[in-house]
Design a protein around this motif. Structure first.
Motif, PDB file in Angstrom:
ATOM      1  N   ALA A   4      38.732  61.524   7.800  1.00 22.51           N
ATOM      2  CA  ALA A   4      40.257  61.909   7.426  1.00 22.51           C
ATOM      3  C   ALA A   4      40.323  61.826   5.958  1.00 22.51           C
ATOM      4  CB  ALA A   4      41.191  61.021   8.014  1.00 22.51           C
ATOM      5  N   VAL A   5      40.710  62.811   5.332  1.00 20.70           N
ATOM      6  CA  VAL A   5      40.818  62.845   3.602  1.00 20.70           C
ATOM      7  C   VAL A   5      42.052  63.055   3.423  1.00 20.70           C
ATOM      8  CG1 VAL A   5      40.135  64.210   1.624  1.00 20.70           C
ATOM      9  CG2 VAL A   5      38.255  63.736   3.571  1.00 20.70           C
ATOM     10  N   VAL A   6      42.786  62.309   2.635  1.00 22.01           N
ATOM     11  CA  VAL A   6      44.286  62.336   2.168  1.00 22.01           C
ATOM     12  C   VAL A   6      44.351  62.365   0.789  1.00 22.01           C
ATOM     13  CG1 VAL A   6      46.362  61.044   2.410  1.00 22.01           C
ATOM     14  CG2 VAL A   6      44.573  60.989   4.277  1.00 22.01           C
ATOM     15  N   PRO A   7      44.606  63.737   0.343  1.00 25.44           N
ATOM     16  CA  PRO A   7      44.771  63.775  -1.123  1.00 25.44           C
ATOM     17  C   PRO A   7      46.256  63.079  -1.317  1.00 25.44           C
ATOM     18  CG  PRO A   7      45.418  65.901  -0.021  1.00 25.44           C
ATOM     19  CD  PRO A   7      44.679  64.883   1.164  1.00 25.44           C
ATOM     20  N   ASN A   8      46.459  62.656  -2.305  1.00 25.58           N
ATOM     21  CA  ASN A   8      47.589  61.778  -2.973  1.00 25.58           C
ATOM     22  C   ASN A   8      48.175  61.753  -4.097  1.00 25.58           C
ATOM     23  OD1 ASN A   8      49.997  59.555  -2.044  1.00 25.58           O
ATOM     24  ND2 ASN A   8      48.707  58.453  -3.851  1.00 25.58           N
ATOM     25  N   ALA A  40      45.820  60.500  -9.983  1.00 27.07           N
ATOM     26  CA  ALA A  40      46.328  59.974 -11.053  1.00 27.07           C
ATOM     27  C   ALA A  40      47.975  59.788 -10.823  1.00 27.07           C
ATOM     28  CB  ALA A  40      46.356  60.830 -12.281  1.00 27.07           C
ATOM     29  N   SER A  41      48.182  59.182  -9.844  1.00 25.29           N
ATOM     30  CA  SER A  41      49.634  58.754  -9.220  1.00 25.29           C
ATOM     31  C   SER A  41      50.213  57.983 -10.408  1.00 25.29           C
ATOM     32  CB  SER A  41      49.803  58.184  -8.058  1.00 25.29           C
ATOM     33  OG  SER A  41      49.311  59.145  -7.139  1.00 25.29           O
ATOM     34  N   ASP A  42      51.482  57.927 -10.729  1.00 17.88           N
ATOM     35  CA  ASP A  42      52.177  57.014 -11.799  1.00 17.88           C
ATOM     36  C   ASP A  42      53.275  56.372 -10.815  1.00 17.88           C
ATOM     37  OD1 ASP A  42      53.914  58.979 -11.530  1.00 17.88           O
ATOM     38  OD2 ASP A  42      53.569  59.784 -13.449  1.00 17.88           O
ATOM     39  N   ASP A  43      53.180  56.352  -9.529  1.00 19.41           N
ATOM     40  CA  ASP A  43      53.928  55.364  -8.815  1.00 19.41           C
ATOM     41  C   ASP A  43      53.495  54.263  -8.095  1.00 19.41           C
ATOM     42  OD1 ASP A  43      52.416  56.336  -6.790  1.00 19.41           O
ATOM     43  OD2 ASP A  43      54.179  57.338  -5.587  1.00 19.41           O
ATOM     44  N   GLU A  44      53.470  53.699  -6.971  1.00 19.49           N
ATOM     45  CA  GLU A  44      52.977  52.432  -6.638  1.00 19.49           C
ATOM     46  C   GLU A  44      51.925  52.729  -5.649  1.00 19.49           C
ATOM     47  OE1 GLU A  44      53.656  49.270  -7.832  1.00 19.49           O
ATOM     48  OE2 GLU A  44      55.034  50.295  -9.253  1.00 19.49           O
ATOM     49  N   SER A  45      51.283  53.959  -5.537  1.00 23.10           N
ATOM     50  CA  SER A  45      50.393  54.152  -4.568  1.00 23.10           C
ATOM     51  C   SER A  45      49.060  53.300  -4.548  1.00 23.10           C
ATOM     52  CB  SER A  45      50.017  56.046  -4.788  1.00 23.10           C
ATOM     53  OG  SER A  45      51.156  56.749  -4.572  1.00 23.10           O
ATOM     54  N   LEU A  46      48.769  53.076  -5.582  1.00 19.46           N
ATOM     55  CA  LEU A  46      47.262  52.455  -5.991  1.00 19.46           C
ATOM     56  C   LEU A  46      47.594  50.907  -5.190  1.00 19.46           C
ATOM     57  CD1 LEU A  46      45.474  54.107  -8.883  1.00 19.46           C
ATOM     58  CD2 LEU A  46      44.910  54.308  -6.338  1.00 19.46           C
ATOM     59  N   ALA A  47      48.788  50.343  -5.997  1.00 17.85           N
ATOM     60  CA  ALA A  47      49.113  49.086  -5.489  1.00 17.85           C
ATOM     61  C   ALA A  47      49.247  48.573  -4.154  1.00 17.85           C
ATOM     62  CB  ALA A  47      50.298  48.743  -6.383  1.00 17.85           C
ATOM     63  N   TRP A  48      50.014  49.798  -3.323  1.00 12.66           N
ATOM     64  CA  TRP A  48      50.152  49.541  -2.212  1.00 12.66           C
ATOM     65  C   TRP A  48      48.910  49.663  -1.258  1.00 12.66           C
ATOM     66  CZ3 TRP A  48      49.152  52.056   2.650  1.00 12.66           C
ATOM     67  CH2 TRP A  48      50.032  51.448   3.577  1.00 12.66           C
ATOM     68  N   LEU A  49      47.986  50.757  -1.621  1.00  8.55           N
ATOM     69  CA  LEU A  49      46.648  50.810  -0.965  1.00  8.55           C
ATOM     70  C   LEU A  49      45.852  49.476  -1.116  1.00  8.55           C
ATOM     71  CD1 LEU A  49      45.965  54.453  -1.877  1.00  8.55           C
ATOM     72  CD2 LEU A  49      46.239  53.754   0.635  1.00  8.55           C
ATOM     73  N   GLN A 104      45.279  63.737 -13.665  1.00  2.00           N
ATOM     74  CA  GLN A 104      45.748  64.749 -12.629  1.00  2.00           C
ATOM     75  C   GLN A 104      44.810  65.992 -12.545  1.00  2.00           C
ATOM     76  OE1 GLN A 104      49.916  65.650 -12.915  1.00  2.00           O
ATOM     77  NE2 GLN A 104      49.670  67.002 -11.091  1.00  2.00           N
ATOM     78  N   ARG A 105      44.602  66.611 -11.361  1.00  2.75           N
ATOM     79  CA  ARG A 105      43.810  67.540 -11.128  1.00  2.75           C
ATOM     80  C   ARG A 105      44.286  68.532 -10.262  1.00  2.75           C
ATOM     81  NH1 ARG A 105      37.731  65.927  -9.928  1.00  2.75           N
ATOM     82  NH2 ARG A 105      37.634  68.052  -9.633  1.00  2.75           N
ATOM     83  N   ARG A 106      45.277  68.116  -9.414  1.00  3.11           N
ATOM     84  CA  ARG A 106      46.035  68.835  -8.370  1.00  3.11           C
ATOM     85  C   ARG A 106      45.394  68.966  -6.959  1.00  3.11           C
ATOM     86  NH1 ARG A 106      50.438  70.781 -11.012  1.00  3.11           N
ATOM     87  NH2 ARG A 106      50.298  71.241 -13.356  1.00  3.11           N
ATOM     88  N   SER A 157      54.066  67.326  -1.052  1.00  2.90           N
ATOM     89  CA  SER A 157      53.225  67.978  -2.015  1.00  2.90           C
ATOM     90  C   SER A 157      54.053  68.264  -3.434  1.00  2.90           C
ATOM     91  CB  SER A 157      52.740  69.391  -1.553  1.00  2.90           C
ATOM     92  OG  SER A 157      53.862  70.167  -1.257  1.00  2.90           O
ATOM     93  N   GLN A 158      55.359  68.021  -3.299  1.00  6.12           N
ATOM     94  CA  GLN A 158      56.181  68.520  -4.600  1.00  6.12           C
ATOM     95  C   GLN A 158      55.810  67.675  -6.008  1.00  6.12           C
ATOM     96  OE1 GLN A 158      58.965  70.631  -4.270  1.00  6.12           O
ATOM     97  NE2 GLN A 158      58.096  71.043  -2.278  1.00  6.12           N
ATOM     98  N   ALA A 159      54.855  66.636  -5.661  1.00  6.51           N
ATOM     99  CA  ALA A 159      54.583  65.948  -6.963  1.00  6.51           C
ATOM    100  C   ALA A 159      53.450  66.811  -7.665  1.00  6.51           C
ATOM    101  CB  ALA A 159      54.093  64.629  -6.809  1.00  6.51           C
ATOM    102  N   TRP A 160      52.664  67.775  -6.949  1.00 10.82           N
ATOM    103  CA  TRP A 160      51.802  68.376  -7.417  1.00 10.82           C
ATOM    104  C   TRP A 160      52.012  69.865  -8.141  1.00 10.82           C
ATOM    105  CZ3 TRP A 160      49.518  66.169  -3.058  1.00 10.82           C
ATOM    106  CH2 TRP A 160      48.288  65.603  -3.090  1.00 10.82           C
ATOM    107  N   LEU A 161      53.398  70.210  -7.975  1.00 11.25           N
ATOM    108  CA  LEU A 161      53.472  71.510  -8.328  1.00 11.25           C
ATOM    109  C   LEU A 161      53.566  71.937  -9.640  1.00 11.25           C
ATOM    110  CD1 LEU A 161      56.407  72.384  -5.486  1.00 11.25           C
ATOM    111  CD2 LEU A 161      53.899  72.447  -5.210  1.00 11.25           C
ATOM    112  N   GLY A 162      54.374  71.326 -10.200  1.00 11.30           N
ATOM    113  CA  GLY A 162      54.485  71.477 -11.800  1.00 11.30           C
ATOM    114  C   GLY A 162      55.107  72.906 -12.259  1.00 11.30           C
ATOM    115  N   ALA A 163      55.650  73.703 -11.259  1.00 14.29           N
ATOM    116  CA  ALA A 163      56.305  75.059 -11.320  1.00 14.29           C
ATOM    117  C   ALA A 163      57.052  75.250  -9.873  1.00 14.29           C
ATOM    118  CB  ALA A 163      55.263  75.926 -11.436  1.00 14.29           C
ATOM    119  N   PRO A 164      58.105  75.829  -9.994  1.00 16.21           N
ATOM    120  CA  PRO A 164      58.810  76.378  -8.840  1.00 16.21           C
ATOM    121  C   PRO A 164      57.946  76.883  -7.751  1.00 16.21           C
ATOM    122  CG  PRO A 164      60.035  77.079 -10.762  1.00 16.21           C
ATOM    123  CD  PRO A 164      58.796  76.648 -11.235  1.00 16.21           C
ATOM    124  N   VAL A 165      58.382  76.625  -6.535  1.00 12.49           N
ATOM    125  CA  VAL A 165      57.423  77.007  -5.473  1.00 12.49           C
ATOM    126  C   VAL A 165      57.441  78.577  -5.469  1.00 12.49           C
ATOM    127  CG1 VAL A 165      57.291  77.307  -3.069  1.00 12.49           C
ATOM    128  CG2 VAL A 165      57.728  74.895  -3.637  1.00 12.49           C
TER     129      VAL A 165
END
Length: 325
Positions: A6-10, A40-49, A64-66, A220-228
């Motif tokens: 299972a591969v989970v992009p976050n 390259a998350s800037d929330d608590e993702s890595l700490a929680w993991l 960040q590479r999207r 996926s909203q954190a990846w967008l960088g532009a309107p859908v």
């Protein structure tokens, strides 16, 4: 024995990861490995993991590479013994039998390169989110069943163009031969491009309604960088330039004009975003166009056999019911 990773992009998915990983751990058929690629998350993702998911392999990207690039980074570290890969968005929760049903569908036919399950909405599991994707010759990828009640209409397994990568299973050899996701898309339609390449290479897609996953649709909203709308406008033009024959120009132009009118009716800001997407798509189209000859030379199937001749206008074209997300 068959083994699935299972591969989970976050990207900033700390609020979603507990639900997803709990559902992954609860599978009646366990995954051989679980890989979370943090973009390259800037929330608590890595700490929680680190605190709560020691059994998960974490790949932390320094910049960040999207979405598409994060998926490819995960595919690059999947163990050699793995012969199938599940792509899972952070905003998904799997029913306990999801992996078993998806794996059985994949193993039932060696020609199957990808399997789509039944996605329902997390807020209301009685509403379908995606029952397999269908690509039309106007360039639109239709999410079959989206916004409709889950009333039995989507309970029949069968062939489908491809899966939504929010929760999909791919044969490892098919993914490797295709080269993973095309990173130029960033987010949106990268899974459609992959399904099209798999189809041209002779692989088939399958829909398995017994594999149910609940999808929130916001992870996926954190990846967008532009309107859908801008991303879809851009990436549709890239997809069309890369694969579609000239004889499909009329439906493509029709759809582009209809999207332009719809954006204008929504107001100045949606129109400006749409036009930015179109401009970006036109700028990227020449490079995509130059790849056509190489793609055709490697293909074992014609694009017309992969993208079925379906209605592209009128009620029979499909579409989401009014009010659907």
């Amino acid at each position: 024995m068959p083994a699935t990773a299972a591969v989970v992009p976050n990207r900033n998915g700390a609020s979603w990861l507990p639900g997803l990983l709990a559902s992954v751990a609860a599978q009646t058929t366990p995954f051989a490995e679980v890989i979370v690629v943090d973009d390259a998350s800037d929330d608590e993702s890595l700490a929680w993991l680190a605190a709560h998911a020691s059994h998960v392999r974490v790949v932390a990207l320094p910049a960040q590479r999207r979405f598409a690039a994060a998926v490819n980074a995960g595919l690059a570290v999947v163990s050699p013994a793995v012969d199938a890969v599940a792509l899972l968005n952070t905003d998904v929760e799997l029913d306990p039998g999801w992996h078993a049903a998806m794996r059985a569908a994949l193993d039932a036919d060696p020609a199957r390169g990808a399997v789509a399950g039944k996605l329902v909405t997390l807020a209301d599991p009685g509403v379908v989110d995606d029952a397999g994707d269908i690509l039309r010759r106007d360039g639109v990828c239709e999410q079959r069943g989206r916004g409709h009640r889950d009333d039995g209409r989507f309970d029949t397994p069968g062939p489908v163009f491809g899966p939504c990568a929010a929760a999909a299973l791919y044969r490892r050899s098919a993914l490797d031969a295709a080269g993973g996701l095309d990173e130029r898309y960033g987010a949106y339609l990268e899974d459609v491009d992959l399904a099209l390449r798999l189809g041209l290479a002779g692989w088939t897609g399958w829909y398995e309604p017994g594999a149910v996953a609940r999808h929130a649709g916001g992870g996926s909203q954190a990846w967008l960088g532009a309107p859908v709308g801008a991303l879809i406008a851009r990436n549709t033009l890239v997809l069309v330039a890369r694969f579609f024959p000239w004889r499909w120009a009329v439906p493509v132009l029709y759809r582009q004009c209809s999207w332009l009118v719809a954006a204008a009716r929504r107001g100045p800001r949606p129109l400006a975003a749409h036009l930015r997407g179109v401009a970006a798509g036109l700028a990227a189209a020449p490079a995509a166009w130059r790849e056509r000859r190489g793609l055709r030379a490697r293909a074992v199937a014609d694009v017309a056999s992969v993208v079925a001749d379906r209605p592209w206008r009128g009620p029979a074209a499909g579409g989401h019911p009014r009010g659907a997300a």
